[in-house]
Scaffold this motif. Structure first.
Motif, mmCIF file in Angstrom:
data_model
loop_
_atom_site.group_PDB
_atom_site.id
_atom_site.type_symbol
_atom_site.label_atom_id
_atom_site.label_comp_id
_atom_site.label_asym_id
_atom_site.label_seq_id
_atom_site.Cartn_x
_atom_site.Cartn_y
_atom_site.Cartn_z
ATOM 1 N N GLY A 219 0.790 -1.222 0.000
ATOM 2 C CA GLY A 219 0.000 0.000 0.000
ATOM 3 C C GLY A 219 0.821 1.270 0.000
ATOM 4 O O GLY A 219 0.301 2.349 0.302
ATOM 5 N N LEU A 220 2.099 1.185 -0.353
ATOM 6 C CA LEU A 220 2.937 2.380 -0.406
ATOM 7 C C LEU A 220 2.671 3.137 -1.706
ATOM 8 O O LEU A 220 2.509 2.524 -2.770
ATOM 9 C CB LEU A 220 4.416 2.012 -0.305
ATOM 10 C CG LEU A 220 4.828 1.202 0.931
ATOM 11 C CD1 LEU A 220 6.343 1.051 0.988
ATOM 12 C CD2 LEU A 220 4.310 1.827 2.211
ATOM 13 N N PHE A 236 13.350 5.069 -6.566
ATOM 14 C CA PHE A 236 11.894 5.032 -6.439
ATOM 15 C C PHE A 236 11.444 6.389 -5.905
ATOM 16 O O PHE A 236 12.106 6.976 -5.038
ATOM 17 C CB PHE A 236 11.450 3.953 -5.452
ATOM 18 C CG PHE A 236 11.269 2.581 -6.049
ATOM 19 C CD1 PHE A 236 10.106 1.860 -5.811
ATOM 20 C CD2 PHE A 236 12.248 2.001 -6.845
ATOM 21 C CE1 PHE A 236 9.934 0.585 -6.334
ATOM 22 C CE2 PHE A 236 12.088 0.737 -7.380
ATOM 23 C CZ PHE A 236 10.917 0.023 -7.121
ATOM 24 N N THR A 237 10.320 6.881 -6.406
ATOM 25 C CA THR A 237 9.724 8.089 -5.847
ATOM 26 C C THR A 237 8.303 7.770 -5.392
ATOM 27 O O THR A 237 7.652 6.861 -5.922
ATOM 28 C CB THR A 237 9.702 9.254 -6.848
ATOM 29 O OG1 THR A 237 8.762 8.964 -7.887
ATOM 30 C CG2 THR A 237 11.073 9.488 -7.450
ATOM 31 N N ASP A 248 6.919 6.557 8.149
ATOM 32 C CA ASP A 248 6.562 5.140 8.296
ATOM 33 C C ASP A 248 6.780 4.392 6.983
ATOM 34 O O ASP A 248 7.291 3.266 6.963
ATOM 35 C CB ASP A 248 5.102 4.994 8.719
ATOM 36 C CG ASP A 248 4.846 5.404 10.167
ATOM 37 O OD1 ASP A 248 5.814 5.578 10.924
ATOM 38 O OD2 ASP A 248 3.662 5.532 10.528
ATOM 39 N N ASP A 249 6.381 5.029 5.876
ATOM 40 C CA ASP A 249 6.531 4.394 4.561
ATOM 41 C C ASP A 249 8.002 4.146 4.236
ATOM 42 O O ASP A 249 8.356 3.105 3.664
ATOM 43 C CB ASP A 249 5.911 5.269 3.471
ATOM 44 C CG ASP A 249 4.390 5.250 3.479
ATOM 45 O OD1 ASP A 249 3.805 4.419 4.211
ATOM 46 O OD2 ASP A 249 3.787 6.073 2.766
ATOM 47 N N MET A 250 8.874 5.096 4.584
ATOM 48 C CA MET A 250 10.295 4.933 4.278
ATOM 49 C C MET A 250 10.886 3.771 5.061
ATOM 50 O O MET A 250 11.669 2.970 4.517
ATOM 51 C CB MET A 250 11.051 6.227 4.600
ATOM 52 C CG MET A 250 12.546 6.161 4.307
ATOM 53 S SD MET A 250 12.911 5.870 2.555
ATOM 54 C CE MET A 250 14.707 6.004 2.554
ATOM 55 N N ILE A 251 10.516 3.654 6.333
ATOM 56 C CA ILE A 251 10.995 2.546 7.155
ATOM 57 C C ILE A 251 10.585 1.217 6.525
ATOM 58 O O ILE A 251 11.398 0.285 6.399
ATOM 59 C CB ILE A 251 10.411 2.661 8.580
ATOM 60 C CG1 ILE A 251 11.099 3.777 9.363
ATOM 61 C CG2 ILE A 251 10.500 1.339 9.330
ATOM 62 C CD1 ILE A 251 12.476 3.449 9.881
#
Length: 478
Positions: A219-220, A236-237, A248-251
């Motif tokens: 779900g990113l 990736f962007t 949170d998404d980066m982790i």
């Protein structure tokens, strides 16, 4: 009562998310759940529970030794945890006792590459319900709360470079073990340099698709997949999100990429400058803006294009410049990352800004009537703990807003314009962080001293090593 209920740790939305999640877990399509927290380095640590125990643990918590918070990047414990106060002058950290991981139910996912496995992000608390002051997710949310008190939300988007290699040998013989162990031997997926060429992308399409399926399955908000300039280098962007979500998404993104690659015979690294011939450094460009809570509009948009940003945006940008030296320790937390700051490259070497200029540290994009108006900070390396990197931006920008700092002139020739130099080494950056009163107040003196000690332990170990350069330079000559 459970730990969560006793200490009032969940919001209404989190309670609702848990109720939905409970029904999912009772269906038994998920058999185990990984409870993970982002440590001081932005690495995920935690425990895996079978589903029956996981259901209870969401509210009761999962115990975790405090020594995990005392480790540097080699996993060595660098604080005297068995002394009075555990080396932290804090009784809760003494004697390698337990902390409590408390899940955030809104972060729950099923891992696409391990479909029987659930995953949830956690925060760490002492047994008395007090947030652990070294929990970096706590620290970022505290900075966001301060921003909210001024009527703004933080909006950020990710642009992350990294390398992917084919594993030639994992080097798993017993003599390769250590702290750290011997890294794998690798082969390139592409030779470079063919920046954004379709032929090069097609050559690595199989790996790109493998990563895309896994990351989108979490779900990113992926926007683009690109082949970067260097050998075996990807980018990736991600679409912008508000609040803590982007961190949170980066982790999760970093961990997902490494796990997916590891399962399929590849090695992914977010290390800034791997030691391979003709390498190109990887950066992490952070796009950021503020949204007004009152009307939901971008607070950086200027009234007309004569100004680079709104008045608030200019003060925020000036704050980023004012604290650039201290914040560098948080955006570039490894010794290796400072090898990227080179003049006349796509990386900055001084604290400056400019309109749509890739040589500056802070690149201003957008303008009047552009809801995507933002500041791109080009200083970061992809290993950074996102909660600390983002938190440093919020605290620095807030200081600019509070003090109404004036914005210096733009740098149209970024490697020639007079401006304060960025730290040249991690040691220089740590020294700047120690004396930055804004960041010390925002993160807390206890955390700043703690972080600096962890990093100084890495520097001390590095200084004890004899490098290949030293051996080549002096061994025969002298």
């Amino acid at each position: 009562m459970s730990f969560v209920e006793t200490h009032g740790l969940w919001t209404g939305d989190q309670h609702a998310a848990y109720a939905e999640l409970l029904e999912r877990l009772k269906k038994r399509d998920v058999q185990i759940v990984r409870f993970s927290f982002p440590d001081q380095h932005g690495l995920l640590r935690g425990k895996t529970l079978v589903v029956d125990e996981a259901i209870k643990a969401f509210k009761s918590g999962v115990t975790l030794t405090t020594t995990l918070l005392a480790k540097d990047t080699s996993h060595r414990t660098v604080f005297p945890v068995y002394t009075m106060g555990g080396g932290f002058d804090m009784p809760e950290m003494q004697g390698a006792c337990d902390t409590m991981m408390i899940a955030d139910p809104e972060t729950f996912r099923v891992l696409p590459w391990a479909p029987h496995t659930g995953w949830v992000l956690c925060d760490v608390y002492f047994n008395n319900g007090r947030p652990v002051p070294f929990g970096t997710r706590h620290l970022f949310r505290r900075a966001l709360a301060q921003l909210g008190n001024h009527g703004f939300e933080f909006c950020s988007g990710l642009e992350v470079e990294f390398h992917v290699f084919k594993v030639a040998s994992p080097n798993m013989k017993p003599e390769h073990a250590g702290q750290p162990g011997v890294p794998p031997d690798i082969e390139l997926l592409s030779h470079g340099y063919q920046y954004l060429t379709e032929l090069r992308y097609d050559a690595v399409d199989e790996v790109m698709e493998m990563l895309r399926r896994g990351v989108e399955g979490l779900g990113l908000p992926v926007r683009s997949l690109e082949v970067e300039y260097g050998p075996s280098q990807f980018e990736f962007t991600f679409a912008p999100t508000k609040g803590v979500r982007s961190a949170d998404d980066m982790i999760l993104f970093r961990s997902a990429v490494k796990q997916i690659c590891q399962r399929n015979g590849y090695h992914a690294t977010f290390m800034c400058r791997p030691r391979i011939p003709n390498v190109v450094s990887s950066g992490w460009h952070l796009h950021q803006s503020l949204v007004r809570v009152a009307d939901g509009k971008n607070a950086f948009m200027p009234a007309d294009d004569a100004a680079p940003l709104s008045e608030s945006g200019q003060h925020y940008l000036a704050g980023l410049l004012a604290h650039a030296q201290g914040a560098t320790a948080l955006s570039t937390p490894t010794i290796n990352g400072y090898r990227r700051y080179r003049p006349y490259s796509n990386a900055p070497d001084r604290a400056n800004w400019g309109r749509d200029n890739r040589g500056v540290m802070l690149r201003v994009l957008g303008g009047a009537d552009d809801p995507a108006t933002r500041i791109e900070n080009r200083i970061g390396e992809p290993t950074a703990n996102p909660y600390l990197y983002f938190g440093s931006q919020v605290l620095s920008g807030l200081d600019g807003l509070r003090r109404k700092l004036a914005l210096p002139p733009s740098a149209d020739t970024p490697y020639e314009t007079q401006a304060d130099a960025l730290p040249r080494t991690l040691g220089d950056a740590i020294a700047a962080l120690r004396t930055d009163e804004c960041l010390r107040e925002g993160f807390g003196s206890a955390f700043i001293d703690y972080f600096c000690k962890l990093k100084e332990a890495e520097i001390d170990r590095f200084n004890l090593e004899v490098t290949e350069w030293e051996h080549r330079e002096y061994f025969e000559t002298f």
